[in-house]
Design a protein around this motif. Sequence first.
Motif, mmCIF file in Angstrom:
data_model
loop_
_atom_site.group_PDB
_atom_site.id
_atom_site.type_symbol
_atom_site.label_atom_id
_atom_site.label_comp_id
_atom_site.label_asym_id
_atom_site.label_seq_id
_atom_site.Cartn_x
_atom_site.Cartn_y
_atom_site.Cartn_z
ATOM 1 N N GLY A 121 -6.579 8.531 10.500
ATOM 2 C CA GLY A 121 -7.513 7.923 11.445
ATOM 3 C C GLY A 121 -8.306 8.984 12.175
ATOM 4 O O GLY A 121 -7.905 10.150 12.247
ATOM 5 N N GLY A 122 -9.445 8.584 12.712
ATOM 6 C CA GLY A 122 -10.270 9.483 13.505
ATOM 7 C C GLY A 122 -10.946 8.724 14.632
ATOM 8 O O GLY A 122 -11.416 7.601 14.426
ATOM 9 N N VAL A 123 -10.975 9.321 15.826
ATOM 10 C CA VAL A 123 -11.646 8.717 16.985
ATOM 11 C C VAL A 123 -12.329 9.834 17.768
ATOM 12 O O VAL A 123 -11.662 10.785 18.192
ATOM 13 C CB VAL A 123 -10.662 7.977 17.910
ATOM 14 N N VAL A 124 -13.633 9.722 17.952
ATOM 15 C CA VAL A 124 -14.378 10.752 18.678
ATOM 16 C C VAL A 124 -15.343 10.095 19.659
ATOM 17 O O VAL A 124 -15.621 8.897 19.574
ATOM 18 C CB VAL A 124 -15.158 11.664 17.712
ATOM 19 N N HIS A 125 -15.869 10.906 20.579
ATOM 20 C CA HIS A 125 -16.779 10.370 21.590
ATOM 21 C C HIS A 125 -18.234 10.364 21.122
ATOM 22 O O HIS A 125 -19.134 10.050 21.904
ATOM 23 C CB HIS A 125 -16.647 11.146 22.906
ATOM 24 N N GLY A 126 -18.464 10.694 19.859
ATOM 25 C CA GLY A 126 -19.821 10.669 19.320
ATOM 26 C C GLY A 126 -20.271 9.249 19.020
ATOM 27 O O GLY A 126 -19.770 8.603 18.097
ATOM 28 N N ILE A 127 -21.211 8.747 19.795
ATOM 29 C CA ILE A 127 -21.668 7.367 19.651
ATOM 30 C C ILE A 127 -22.729 7.260 18.556
ATOM 31 O O ILE A 127 -23.238 8.261 18.055
ATOM 32 C CB ILE A 127 -22.217 6.829 20.988
ATOM 33 N N THR A 144 -25.785 6.540 18.505
ATOM 34 C CA THR A 144 -27.145 7.019 18.760
ATOM 35 C C THR A 144 -27.235 8.538 18.891
ATOM 36 O O THR A 144 -28.325 9.072 19.104
ATOM 37 C CB THR A 144 -27.698 6.380 20.049
ATOM 38 N N ASP A 145 -26.120 9.239 18.770
ATOM 39 C CA ASP A 145 -26.113 10.700 18.906
ATOM 40 C C ASP A 145 -26.106 11.326 17.517
ATOM 41 O O ASP A 145 -25.084 11.344 16.830
ATOM 42 C CB ASP A 145 -24.885 11.144 19.705
ATOM 43 N N SER A 146 -27.255 11.861 17.095
ATOM 44 C CA SER A 146 -27.408 12.356 15.726
ATOM 45 C C SER A 146 -26.535 13.571 15.430
ATOM 46 O O SER A 146 -26.247 13.849 14.260
ATOM 47 C CB SER A 146 -28.874 12.696 15.454
ATOM 48 N N PHE A 147 -26.112 14.307 16.454
ATOM 49 C CA PHE A 147 -25.240 15.458 16.215
ATOM 50 C C PHE A 147 -24.011 15.052 15.411
ATOM 51 O O PHE A 147 -23.556 15.777 14.517
ATOM 52 C CB PHE A 147 -24.809 16.076 17.550
ATOM 53 N N TRP A 148 -23.479 13.874 15.708
ATOM 54 C CA TRP A 148 -22.225 13.447 15.093
ATOM 55 C C TRP A 148 -22.393 12.961 13.660
ATOM 56 O O TRP A 148 -21.399 12.752 12.960
ATOM 57 C CB TRP A 148 -21.563 12.385 15.965
ATOM 58 N N ASP A 149 -23.636 12.798 13.208
ATOM 59 C CA ASP A 149 -23.854 12.484 11.794
ATOM 60 C C ASP A 149 -23.218 13.546 10.916
ATOM 61 O O ASP A 149 -22.695 13.252 9.831
ATOM 62 C CB ASP A 149 -25.355 12.421 11.481
ATOM 63 N N ARG A 167 -17.377 4.472 14.260
ATOM 64 C CA ARG A 167 -18.219 5.069 15.289
ATOM 65 C C ARG A 167 -18.460 4.060 16.408
ATOM 66 O O ARG A 167 -18.831 2.912 16.149
ATOM 67 C CB ARG A 167 -19.547 5.493 14.670
ATOM 68 N N LEU A 168 -18.276 4.496 17.636
ATOM 69 C CA LEU A 168 -18.433 3.605 18.778
ATOM 70 C C LEU A 168 -19.902 3.455 19.168
ATOM 71 O O LEU A 168 -20.699 4.385 19.027
ATOM 72 C CB LEU A 168 -17.637 4.126 19.970
ATOM 73 N N GLU A 169 -20.225 2.283 19.685
ATOM 74 C CA GLU A 169 -21.571 2.014 20.187
ATOM 75 C C GLU A 169 -21.734 2.620 21.588
ATOM 76 O O GLU A 169 -20.748 2.892 22.278
ATOM 77 C CB GLU A 169 -21.809 0.505 20.255
ATOM 78 N N PRO A 170 -22.975 2.846 22.026
ATOM 79 C CA PRO A 170 -23.191 3.331 23.399
ATOM 80 C C PRO A 170 -22.599 2.369 24.425
ATOM 81 O O PRO A 170 -22.635 1.151 24.241
ATOM 82 C CB PRO A 170 -24.721 3.392 23.513
ATOM 83 N N GLN A 171 -22.052 2.930 25.500
ATOM 84 C CA GLN A 171 -21.450 2.135 26.567
ATOM 85 C C GLN A 171 -22.226 2.340 27.865
ATOM 86 O O GLN A 171 -23.074 3.226 27.970
ATOM 87 C CB GLN A 171 -19.984 2.538 26.752
#
Length: 342
Positions: free
Chosen positions: A48-54, A56-61, A82-86
């Motif tokens: 599994g993987g969980v990160v704070h890259g939402i 809309t943040d292209s860095f995390w692509d 990938r999480l949506e913006p909060q």
Amino acid sequence: VGTRSDIPSDTLQQCESDAYPVCPNALAPDNLTPSECECADRSSIRLGGVVHGITTDSFWDFIFAPAEQAAADFGVELEFDRLEPQDDEETLHLKMAFKILSLCQSGVDGIFVSVPSLRVEEAVLKCLELDVPVVTINSGFDFSKNATVASGGEKTSLAHHIGMLEYNAGYGGGERLIRAGATKLICVDHAPGVSVTFERCEGIKQSIIDANEKGAGLTYLGKVDVPKDSAATYKVLVEERVGEGGDWDGYGFLLCGVSQLNSFLRVKEDHPKAVAGSFDVSNEMYDAFLSGDILFGIDQQPYLQGYAPVALLTQIAHTKQTLLNHAIETGPSFVTSPHPDR
């Protein structure tokens, strides 16, 4: 003395063609012919993987794509959504913590996470209590190297941290701005409350303190928090922190992320002598290097931050072995214009 590689073998050649010993599935590369190689079957390994890259943040692509590629290469199952913006960082971190706990309680064989806050740290410690191997990436190095829990009468620690040491990168960014002639420096933070950007700003602050101990006579104007989605508000906040108009000769800015680029360029239109460096790189950032608008980018090789944790967790699940070094540093690498005179 002959070795295995010296001895002609149709079987060996076939296995090399099938990418032995890393066989992601039971088929040869044509995806039609069954492979005859005795390769490791890792299809039962679930990560599994969980990160704070939402989203809309292209860095995390550049982290998500290689993680998925690594899972395919090693033939393991990966759950990495990938999480949506909060509405705020606290809500995002709460959802991260919930997802981390859910994955660990479901019995994953390993998990990799970014650790931007205390809320996420608590969830990671729960995973250690469940004997789930954990690798941290991108953020949370200090927590990662020190976190332990008592499990089965022994202390269990996190396996590895993969990423850039943020404080060191911020320090190096400060040194470069000072060498470029900046005497009044500001750290521009688009993600207040996240440990990564805090450490980056602490790094530039210390670089100024150390330079002043040698008689540099610099001024640190502190950290200014800016929005991610409003260039107009960004400009107002930065100008308020500087507190004067003009071309801003002698002012230096360390941008905590590439997402600030367009907003900062609007600031620079009115204050053309301001100098700046930024964390991370992108196609737009390379254009800014060439134009001279940005002095440098601080690259942390996000591809490795996505690929490496899947590879390491696969090996931990398959062999129970880890590398000796806890920290696997992917940066900082300072990227500059090929035309340093600009």
